[in-house]
Write an enzyme that holds these catalytic residues in place. Structure first.
Site, PDB file in Angstrom:
ATOM      1  N   GLU A 102       4.568  -1.211   3.670  1.00 18.98           N
ATOM      2  CA  GLU A 102       3.739  -2.215   4.353  1.00 18.98           C
ATOM      3  C   GLU A 102       4.233  -3.639   4.131  1.00 18.98           C
ATOM      4  OE1 GLU A 102      -0.457  -1.654   4.229  1.00 18.98           O
ATOM      5  OE2 GLU A 102      -0.266   0.505   3.937  1.00 18.98           O
ATOM      6  N   THR A 127       5.463  -0.522  -1.336  1.00 18.65           N
ATOM      7  CA  THR A 127       5.041   0.122  -0.085  1.00 18.65           C
ATOM      8  C   THR A 127       5.849  -0.362   1.118  1.00 18.65           C
ATOM      9  OG1 THR A 127       3.195   0.083   1.493  1.00 18.65           O
ATOM     10  CG2 THR A 127       3.200  -1.640  -0.130  1.00 18.65           C
TER      11      THR A 127
HETATM   12  P1  NAD Z   1      -4.817   4.581  -6.294  1.00 18.49           P
HETATM   13  O1  NAD Z   1      -5.694   3.518  -5.734  1.00 18.49           O
HETATM   14  O2  NAD Z   1      -5.168   6.016  -6.071  1.00 18.49           O
HETATM   15  O3  NAD Z   1      -4.696   4.408  -7.889  1.00 18.49           O
HETATM   16  C1  NAD Z   1      -4.448   3.190  -8.502  1.00 18.49           C
HETATM   17  C2  NAD Z   1      -4.544   3.403 -10.002  1.00 18.49           C
HETATM   18  O4  NAD Z   1      -4.236   2.165 -10.653  1.00 18.49           O
HETATM   19  C3  NAD Z   1      -5.947   3.825 -10.478  1.00 18.49           C
HETATM   20  O5  NAD Z   1      -5.839   4.848 -11.451  1.00 18.49           O
HETATM   21  C4  NAD Z   1      -6.497   2.544 -11.100  1.00 18.49           C
HETATM   22  O6  NAD Z   1      -7.458   2.796 -12.115  1.00 18.49           O
HETATM   23  C5  NAD Z   1      -5.233   1.905 -11.646  1.00 18.49           C
HETATM   24  N1  NAD Z   1      -5.345   0.442 -11.781  1.00 18.49           N
HETATM   25  C6  NAD Z   1      -5.785  -0.448 -10.856  1.00 18.49           C
HETATM   26  N2  NAD Z   1      -5.733  -1.707 -11.367  1.00 18.49           N
HETATM   27  C7  NAD Z   1      -5.234  -1.605 -12.615  1.00 18.49           C
HETATM   28  C8  NAD Z   1      -4.922  -2.554 -13.632  1.00 18.49           C
HETATM   29  N3  NAD Z   1      -5.140  -3.857 -13.458  1.00 18.49           N
HETATM   30  N4  NAD Z   1      -4.392  -2.097 -14.795  1.00 18.49           N
HETATM   31  C9  NAD Z   1      -4.176  -0.766 -15.000  1.00 18.49           C
HETATM   32  N5  NAD Z   1      -4.475   0.172 -14.079  1.00 18.49           N
HETATM   33  C10 NAD Z   1      -4.989  -0.237 -12.911  1.00 18.49           C
HETATM   34  O7  NAD Z   1      -3.361   4.251  -5.777  1.00 18.49           O
HETATM   35  P2  NAD Z   1      -2.213   5.194  -5.172  1.00 18.49           P
HETATM   36  O8  NAD Z   1      -2.530   5.480  -3.767  1.00 18.49           O
HETATM   37  O9  NAD Z   1      -1.928   6.293  -6.119  1.00 18.49           O
HETATM   38  O10 NAD Z   1      -0.985   4.166  -5.176  1.00 18.49           O
HETATM   39  C11 NAD Z   1      -0.162   4.020  -6.330  1.00 18.49           C
HETATM   40  C12 NAD Z   1       0.914   3.000  -6.049  1.00 18.49           C
HETATM   41  O11 NAD Z   1       1.689   3.416  -4.923  1.00 18.49           O
HETATM   42  C13 NAD Z   1       0.375   1.610  -5.704  1.00 18.49           C
HETATM   43  O12 NAD Z   1       1.172   0.645  -6.335  1.00 18.49           O
HETATM   44  C14 NAD Z   1       0.520   1.521  -4.189  1.00 18.49           C
HETATM   45  O13 NAD Z   1       0.709   0.185  -3.770  1.00 18.49           O
HETATM   46  C15 NAD Z   1       1.739   2.388  -3.946  1.00 18.49           C
HETATM   47  N6  NAD Z   1       1.809   3.070  -2.658  1.00 18.49           N
HETATM   48  C16 NAD Z   1       0.778   3.845  -2.213  1.00 18.49           C
HETATM   49  C17 NAD Z   1       0.894   4.512  -0.987  1.00 18.49           C
HETATM   50  C18 NAD Z   1      -0.213   5.403  -0.472  1.00 18.49           C
HETATM   51  O14 NAD Z   1      -0.135   5.852   0.680  1.00 18.49           O
HETATM   52  N7  NAD Z   1      -1.223   5.724  -1.247  1.00 18.49           N
HETATM   53  C19 NAD Z   1       2.062   4.367  -0.229  1.00 18.49           C
HETATM   54  C20 NAD Z   1       3.100   3.560  -0.716  1.00 18.49           C
HETATM   55  C21 NAD Z   1       2.962   2.925  -1.933  1.00 18.49           C
HETATM   56  P1  TYD Z   2      -5.160   3.873   5.473  1.00 17.36           P
HETATM   57  O1  TYD Z   2      -5.307   5.284   5.004  1.00 17.36           O
HETATM   58  O2  TYD Z   2      -6.181   2.872   5.052  1.00 17.36           O
HETATM   59  O3  TYD Z   2      -3.694   3.419   5.072  1.00 17.36           O
HETATM   60  P2  TYD Z   2      -2.853   2.077   5.490  1.00 17.36           P
HETATM   61  O4  TYD Z   2      -3.783   1.096   6.073  1.00 17.36           O
HETATM   62  O5  TYD Z   2      -2.352   1.637   4.160  1.00 17.36           O
HETATM   63  O6  TYD Z   2      -1.793   2.548   6.424  1.00 17.36           O
HETATM   64  O7  TYD Z   2      -5.132   3.861   7.059  1.00 17.36           O
HETATM   65  C1  TYD Z   2      -4.174   4.624   7.790  1.00 17.36           C
HETATM   66  C2  TYD Z   2      -4.399   4.383   9.270  1.00 17.36           C
HETATM   67  O8  TYD Z   2      -5.674   4.896   9.641  1.00 17.36           O
HETATM   68  C3  TYD Z   2      -4.417   2.909   9.637  1.00 17.36           C
HETATM   69  O9  TYD Z   2      -3.755   2.724  10.877  1.00 17.36           O
HETATM   70  C4  TYD Z   2      -5.893   2.582   9.776  1.00 17.36           C
HETATM   71  C5  TYD Z   2      -6.503   3.895  10.236  1.00 17.36           C
HETATM   72  N1  TYD Z   2      -7.889   4.130   9.754  1.00 17.36           N
HETATM   73  C6  TYD Z   2      -8.913   4.439  10.677  1.00 17.36           C
HETATM   74  O10 TYD Z   2      -8.688   4.530  11.904  1.00 17.36           O
HETATM   75  N2  TYD Z   2     -10.168   4.644  10.186  1.00 17.36           N
HETATM   76  C7  TYD Z   2     -10.470   4.548   8.869  1.00 17.36           C
HETATM   77  O11 TYD Z   2     -11.647   4.745   8.488  1.00 17.36           O
HETATM   78  C8  TYD Z   2      -9.420   4.253   7.937  1.00 17.36           C
HETATM   79  C9  TYD Z   2      -9.685   4.150   6.458  1.00 17.36           C
HETATM   80  C10 TYD Z   2      -8.143   4.034   8.428  1.00 17.36           C
END
Ligand code: NAD
Ligand code: TYD
Length: 341
Positions: free
Chosen positions: A127, A125
């Protein structure tokens, strides 16, 4: 690179399930093994309709080295999505984050090495860089994570880079920005606000953070970026995947309400997230040099995403029950009570 059998870990979550659909669509001869623990965020509904002849599901934990080794048998490459992913949950307690995002990643590296996989791609990420006031981070900038979630992701990355340097493990890291689209668990801001607004429930916007900035990346563009890095990237390298759509949280919130035709009176300014990173911004030129470019325009992506949640209440109403309601009370109960506007 030619991949015939791909292990996807965490494929039942938001981005992982979109990625499995994307890969099966792009590569007609590919077989996918999805290894997922099915935590609260894992949901097999995300994969309904998948071609079962080209897909195998195994329930398991990446922190369990033996189970992971069995799932990896016969695979040429692996892509890891498995993670605990929500910043606010990591602030309540980070034990699971360390187990999955650090120990789990170490197991993936060890198994990749011993089984001789051609590639391991770790989905990470933006982040990990922390907040930036002006300009955008490049892959050569140092990591400076600001919350337990991003610190656990950065830890996994550092172990991976050291593994590559020490053993030559063919690992690639991608750092994506905030992703949006269908099948996102409604703890994250976008699906939480969309589904709350559909139900005329308040939108808890963090006060003091309403002008914080996130870069929005459509999920299919994130998937194509991961695919590009996996097949065309160089082991040991990191690739940023940016959406190029930086928006303040208040702008995102107003956009959601406008698309749903709802009143801004639903916005509630509630106490801020501790240690809230102000702005994320990354430069994706390195991946673009490999031929990747995001395709989705923000207005179109937002309209399509909001419409998907409107049309798929069957999906999110099931999710917004049980564990979710308990979490919601824990995370927001006091916040709504302390509401400042
Ligand atoms: P999510 O929370 O929707 O899904 C996570 C998945 O991982 C779930 O299916 C869960 O069951 C599985 N999981 C959790 N722990 C596990 C374990 N110990 N063993 C096997 N499976 C396990 O997550 P997402 O939003 O799809 O994110 C996927 C990846 O992308 C993550 O690595 C996250 O750090 C990264 N990422 C997410 C975002 C975002 O905005 N969502 C942005 C950048 C990077
Ligand atoms: P989030 O979707 O949790 O993603 P990330 O923290 O990984 O960027 O949050 C996105 C932005 O929205 C972040 O600046 C926090 C804000 N936020 C709120 O203001 N209210 C909420 O209830 C949540 C979940 C996030």
């Amino acid at each position: 690179m030619n991949i015939r059998r791909l292990l996807v870990t965490g494929g039942a979550g938001f981005i992982g399930s979109n990625f499995i659909r994307y890969e099966l669509e792009q590569y007609p001869d590919l077989h996918i093994v999805n290894f997922d623990k099915l935590t609260y965020a894992g949901n097999l509904d995300n994969l309904l309709g998948i071609d079962e002849h080209r897909y195998t599901f195994i329930r398991g934990d990446i922190a369990d080295a033996d189970a992971l080794a069995n799932a990896m048998e016969g695979c040429d490459a692996a892509v890891n999505f498995a993670a605990d992913t929500h910043v606010d949950r990591s602030i309540l307690g980070a034990t699971e984050f360390i187990s999955t995002n650090v120990t789990g990643v170490y197991n993936l590296l060890e198994q990749t090495r011993t089984k001789g996989l051609a590639r391991l791609l770790l989905v990470s990420t933006d982040e990990v860089y922390g907040s930036i006031e002006k300009g955008s981070f490049r892959e050569t900038d140092p990591v400076s994570p600001g919350n337990p979630y991003s610190a656990s992701k950065a830890s996994g990355e550092l172990i991976a880079l050291a593994h590559h340097r020490t053993y030559g493990t063919p690992v690639i890291i991608t750092r994506g920005s905030n992703t949006y689209g269908p099948y996102q668990y409604p703890e994250k801001v976008l699906p939480l606000f969309v589904t709350n607004a559909i139900d005329n429930q308040p939108l808890p916007l963090y006060k003091g953070g309403e002008h914080n900035v996130r870069d929005w990346l459509f999920v299919r563009d994130h998937c194509s970026g991961i695919d590009c890095a996996l097949r065309r990237g160089t082991p040991g390298e990191i690739y940023n995947i940016a959406g190029g759509n930086e928006r303040e949280n208040i702008v995102l919130t107003r956009k959601i309400l406008a698309l749903l035709g709802k009143s801004e009176d639903l916005i509630r300014l509630v106490p801020d997230r501790p240690g809230h990173d102000r702005r994320y911004s990354i430069d994706a030129s390195k991946l673009k040099k490999l031929g990747w470019a995001p395709q989705m325009d923000w207005d179109e992506g937002m309209a399509l995403t909001v419409k998907w949640y409107q049309e798929n209440e069957w999906w999110w109403r099931k999710v917004k029950s049980g564990e979710f309601l308990e979490y919601y009370k824990r995370q927001y109960g006091k916040r709504f009570a302390d509401e400042t506007s």
